[in-house]
Design a protein around this motif. Sequence first.
Motif, short mmCIF file in Angstrom:
data_model
loop_
_atom_site.label_atom_id
_atom_site.label_comp_id
_atom_site.label_asym_id
_atom_site.label_seq_id
_atom_site.Cartn_x
_atom_site.Cartn_y
_atom_site.Cartn_z
N THR A 70 0.83 -1.09 -0.07
CA THR A 70 -0.36 0.29 0.05
C THR A 70 1.00 1.49 0.39
N TYR A 72 1.09 5.47 0.14
CA TYR A 72 0.27 7.00 0.52
C TYR A 72 0.75 7.72 0.11
N PRO A 78 -7.81 7.64 3.81
CA PRO A 78 -8.30 7.04 3.34
C PRO A 78 -9.56 6.60 2.65
N ASN A 81 -6.26 8.71 -0.62
CA ASN A 81 -5.64 8.40 -0.61
C ASN A 81 -4.39 7.60 -0.69
N SER A 82 -4.35 6.53 -0.51
CA SER A 82 -3.73 5.59 -0.88
C SER A 82 -4.43 4.53 -2.02
N SER A 84 -3.83 0.16 -2.50
CA SER A 84 -2.89 -1.00 -2.59
C SER A 84 -2.56 -1.78 -4.03
N VAL A 119 5.84 3.92 2.27
CA VAL A 119 5.17 2.85 2.43
C VAL A 119 6.01 2.17 2.95
#
Length: 931
Positions: A70, A72, A78, A81-82, A84, A119
């Motif tokens: 993931t 950011y 969240p 803002n991220s 994965s 990360v």
Amino acid sequence: MQSRIFQALSLLLLLFIISVNQANATHVRAGEIIAIRDTTGGNSGTFRYRFIFTMYRDTCPTCVAAGPATLYFGYGSPPENSGSVEPNSPRVLIGNDTERVTYEFTHTYPAAGIYQVYVTVDNRNRDVLNMVNSVNTSFHVETTIFINQQVGINNTPILRIPPVDLARVGQRYVHNPDAFDIDGDSLSYRIVTPKQGFGLEVNGYRDPQLVQAGTNEAGTGPATFGITQKGDLIWDAPTRPGIYNVAFVVEEWRNGEKIGIVTRDMQIIVRDNINLRPLLEIPNDTCIVAGSPLPGFVRATDPDGNRIRLSASSGLFQSNFPAPRASFTVPAPIQNNPATGNFFWQTQCLHVREQPYQVVFRAEDLPTPDTSRKLVDIRTWQIRVVGPKPTGLTATAQGNSIGLSWDAYTCSNASQMVIWRRIGCGELPDDPCRTGVDPASGYVQIGTVPIGTTSFVDDNAGQGLQSGVSYSYVISASFAPPSGGESLASDAVCASLALDVPFITNVSVERTAPQGEIFIRWLQPRELDQAAFPGPYRYELYRATGLSGTDFSLVGSRTVTSFTAATVNDTTFRDSGLDTEVNAYNYMLLFYYQTSRLKDSSATASSVRLTVTPGVNVIDLSWQANVPWSNAGTTHKVYRESRTLPGVFELLADVAVSDAGSFRFSDTGNGLVLDEDSTYCYYVETYGSYGNPKILSPLINKSQIACAAPLDTLAPCPPLLAIDSLDCGSLTGESFCNVESFANKLTWSYPTAVGENCDEDIVAYRLYYKRYEEDTEFALIATINSPRPPAMFYEHSGLSSYAGCYYVTAVDEDGQESAPSNVVCKDNCPYYELPNVFTPNGDGKNELFTPFPCPRFVESVEVTVYNRWGRPMFETSNVLINWDGMIGSGEESGGSEVTNGVYYYLAKVRFARLRRSDELTQIKGWVQILR
């Protein structure tokens, strides 16, 4: 009972965390994040970036496979803002029991700004010697991007060499990431502490050379660890075998502004074996003119005679680097000792840039039969590509200006041509690495024109050039950012205007006094066309006060009939009744033909102004003059009045001056100690020239006489300082209620028996303050200079607390400051006490759990209330807490009321204290609720 409950809960929580982390351990060795601006397709006008997170892991048999990561994006909350993703490619084995796994993310930012992308991965590999419990420590790397439309498109540097390498006990270790910035931005490097989370440094981290004391490879000093501005991370030398993690950042700069930061967290595997590392020989750092070929020979030898793998890494080899790209060829991938390789690059104009290119050469030995004992030597070669020298420059006088012309410039990708000028004729030194023009050469930039333009007229910004002055010119090319860069300067050319106006040659102070005198000389117009401008001719001499005064008044005039070779003589004037002690003066001539028709004016020229500044056992001299000729590049003479023959001045020193900033000299006595009770007087003779062979030189001019006495060397004694005390034991709980401002009262005394080593004439005291006792720097907060002698007390008021330290110094009439007095400090009396019972039953009495009245010097609190099973019931950062017995946090009750009984609290209270280490206090206790 309460303590045992907390201990049990903490142990269970720790065991749970360890089990989870071990189950999901990812055995990370190293990694970094790079950012690439995505301008493909329809993204050219957006803030869209590609981020590549590269992770290096153990290849142990029990290591779990790499899972998703993931990233950011550095803003918002969240999940916006991220992102994965799974690894974007299968793992790649790179040796040293290490695999490389990469993840790629894309994101479009909503606006310009600074974004800290990161990360965090569970967990690092085990047994890292310079960390505590590394296997249960997260791995965390960050990259900061600066999105600024004025800066333009930017990509972070790419780190081309993997961050896992082998080192040997007792041998110097070098790693270079081969950071390549495709935009040509400037890069700098610095060591940082590895992190385990955002804003969290690794617990118990130590620089690797501190794990076990040792010496450098040469045995001449202790082991060292650091990074150079080439990016060479050097550990000289490891002492203890094992694995170590270190981190550094690569910062990129454009036009002096930081525009990006990449962090690399890397691992060094130190072994203790008998193998010796190979030794590399590479070319010296160099500069090369664009368009020239650059060959380079590299040789590696192994002290043990092992085979060698020789390689090179550089952005010059990348497929996206502008062709022609560089090459590095070796006879075979693995060579017998010694190994050799050949570098070649045919440079072109498009390769010119301000920052040097970098090639990292790597020699790896392959000991037999155990190649796991292999070691590496790394050397970095820097190559700067500069623009070729402009050609064909000529200069021709045109009235009161000079016209320049030159050949079309070879490199069409240059952005502009820069024109430089100096007074006097002279070539620049030939230096293949000196681009543009060094200001110390006397040249100044006077203009720029776009590339493709091949001419320029110098009219001195519309003011016209000075007749009689010889001017030298050179030109150079500059290249546009972000890559930037410059060319070598052209050959110099020299030209001067016709001598058809008068010009001043001397403004010399002949008598220093309130009614002093200045001598002025000027040269008649020797090359005047008398047919076009017939006589009679008249001069008018004007004077203004100051080096650059503009309020001119007429001081004299003179008329001549004509000029011939026999009658061309220097003309002089003595200007009397001037206060040459206080003022400098400058002069200007107006020149008329046919008596009243103005032909032209001369340039203004001032007298030489000398300034003397006394010091301890020294008198510093500096001088200046605003004149149309050059006083630089010559030797000036300094005269000092004789100690035995008053009024007679003797030559003290010949001072070589290179530019106006070097018109200075320090008189330390010329073999004698200057007497602080004596006055010393000086004047200076300047030697100048128009740089024109038609005008005799040097032009000699004198300054006024200036005098000074050295400073008194006897400094005051340090005073004795005291501060009013604060008796914490006598304070009640309600002390300082509603008090918002505090004051410290300071008094001091000066020693009554100062003896021979202290000055008694004190004109001021200076008081210094620092907020925390452990700080090293004090700040000046007050200067007490009245009455005379000055008062010896001060009230430092308007403070938010009492905490702080002070010292005081004494100052004498010569400005000398004593050593600091003793340091006095004062701390606060913090107070924060909580009750052990409250009754939230609605009767209006004792309804809230709150501290006793008037907490003192409390800056912040964090309070958590637990039930007997360790479950949080209430949390707040309110200093007054105000818990009403309801489940919730802050000022809001989040649900039902808690049952009657005993509850446990943990209060983290930050007080304003004299020492930072005393500020944070944890208060544990219990409170009973009765309804």
